[in-house]
Design an enzyme around this catalytic site. Structure first.
Site, short mmCIF file in Angstrom:
data_model
loop_
_atom_site.label_atom_id
_atom_site.label_comp_id
_atom_site.label_asym_id
_atom_site.label_seq_id
_atom_site.Cartn_x
_atom_site.Cartn_y
_atom_site.Cartn_z
N ASN A 15 35.49 38.31 45.93
CA ASN A 15 34.63 38.44 47.12
C ASN A 15 33.40 37.56 46.99
O ASN A 15 33.01 36.87 47.94
CB ASN A 15 34.21 39.90 47.32
CG ASN A 15 35.38 40.79 47.64
OD1 ASN A 15 36.04 40.60 48.64
ND2 ASN A 15 35.66 41.73 46.75
N ASP A 73 24.62 37.10 39.21
CA ASP A 73 24.56 38.51 38.84
C ASP A 73 23.82 39.21 39.97
O ASP A 73 22.75 38.77 40.40
CB ASP A 73 23.85 38.74 37.51
CG ASP A 73 24.22 40.12 36.98
OD1 ASP A 73 25.41 40.35 36.68
OD2 ASP A 73 23.33 40.99 36.89
P1 ITT Z 1 31.23 38.64 37.78
O1 ITT Z 1 30.31 39.23 36.71
O2 ITT Z 1 32.51 38.09 37.22
O3 ITT Z 1 30.53 37.67 38.68
P2 ITT Z 1 31.12 41.33 38.90
O4 ITT Z 1 31.78 41.95 40.08
O5 ITT Z 1 31.20 42.08 37.59
O6 ITT Z 1 31.69 39.85 38.75
P3 ITT Z 1 28.25 41.77 38.85
O7 ITT Z 1 28.26 42.17 37.42
O8 ITT Z 1 27.17 40.85 39.30
O9 ITT Z 1 29.62 41.07 39.26
O10 ITT Z 1 28.24 43.09 39.73
C1 ITT Z 1 27.88 43.02 41.06
C2 ITT Z 1 27.94 44.43 41.62
O11 ITT Z 1 27.05 44.57 42.73
C3 ITT Z 1 29.31 44.76 42.12
O12 ITT Z 1 29.52 46.12 41.89
C4 ITT Z 1 29.24 44.53 43.60
O13 ITT Z 1 30.05 45.35 44.31
C5 ITT Z 1 27.77 44.78 43.93
N1 ITT Z 1 27.40 43.74 44.89
C6 ITT Z 1 26.95 42.49 44.60
N2 ITT Z 1 26.82 41.77 45.72
C7 ITT Z 1 27.22 42.56 46.73
C8 ITT Z 1 27.36 42.37 48.12
O14 ITT Z 1 27.10 41.21 48.68
N3 ITT Z 1 27.78 43.39 48.84
C9 ITT Z 1 28.09 44.56 48.28
N4 ITT Z 1 28.02 44.84 46.99
C10 ITT Z 1 27.58 43.83 46.20
#
Ligand code: ITT
Length: 201
Positions: A15, A73
């Site tokens: 996403n 992040d």
């Molecule tokens: P990478 O580390 O591989 O990039 P990840 O999904 O583990 O992937 P993060 O550690 O940055 O990424 O976690 C981001 C969290 O915050 C994740 O639970 C997302 O659902 C939430 N999040 C981040 N951006 C968002 C958005 O635009 N809308 C809704 N939730 C979001």
């Protein structure tokens, strides 16, 4: 000055990747997916800020790919929960728990908290690194209110419970075009593009 031609999008979150590709559409740099590389490392996100974790992911993945890597992040900070889930957003209630469940658990924690005290923000830090060298990191946020119930089916993660007062809709009710103009990621990517220009063209 670096003449950057290619950047790897260092995320396993499809996403995020889709949003990054849409928002950066048009920059004169080729974007590669992390999946192009076999068995990328699972970077341990043990920083205390979004910025720490974005830098760590970008540097470790750049070392692995031997290329320039951008890493995002991000997460949700809720004021009434002392800024939780924050950097632990993806691990809230356990990494394998789905977002429907994560959202309803957050709503449960906020039961009885009035509208004006349900303030929250999405934060996003994006770092760009070469192997062994951080180029820069940018930060942005998007303010909102945690709604009483999930609404909408666009977006991902916590979008259905993140109400954006200016639009009177949750982030998941906004179309992707609008989300990609106002979100924490959109704002961080605008700053990212400006910094990138200094390195490339
Ligand atoms: P990478 O580390 O591989 O990039 P990840 O999904 O583990 O992937 P993060 O550690 O940055 O990424 O976690 C981001 C969290 O915050 C994740 O639970 C997302 O659902 C939430 N999040 C981040 N951006 C968002 C958005 O635009 N809308 C809704 N939730 C979001």
């Amino acid at each position: 000055m670096l003449k950057l031609k290619e950047i790897v999008i260092g995320t396993c979150n499809n996403n995020k990747k889709t949003e990054i590709r849409k928002i950066l559409n048009g920059i004169p740099v080729r974007l590669l997916d992390l999946e192009v590389f076999e068995n990328p490392p699972n970077v341990i996100e043990d920083g205390v800020t979004f910025e720490d974790n974005a830098i760590k992911k970008a540097l470790e993945l750049a070392g692995f790919c031997k290329m320039c890597v951008m890493a995002d992040d991000s997460g949700l900070e809720i004021d009434a929960l002392d800024k939780r889930p924050g950097i632990l957003s993806s691990r809230y209630c356990g990494e394998d728990t789905g977002y429907e469940e994560k959202c309803s658990r957050l709503l449960e924690e906020l039961k009885g908290v009035p509208f004006e005290k349900r303030t929250a923000r999405f934060r996003c830090a994006i770092a760009l690194a070469e192997p062994d060298k951080l180029q820069f990191v940018v930060n942005a946020s998007c303010e909102g209110i945690i709604s009483n119930e999930p609404k909408g089916s666009n977006g991902f993660g916590y979008d259905p419970i993140f109400y954006v007062p200016e639009h009177e809709l949750t982030m998941a009710e906004l179309g992707s075009e609008m989300k990609n103009r106002i979100s924490h990621r959109a704002l961080a990517l605008q700053l990212f593009s400006e910094r990138l220009k200094e390195l490339t063209w």
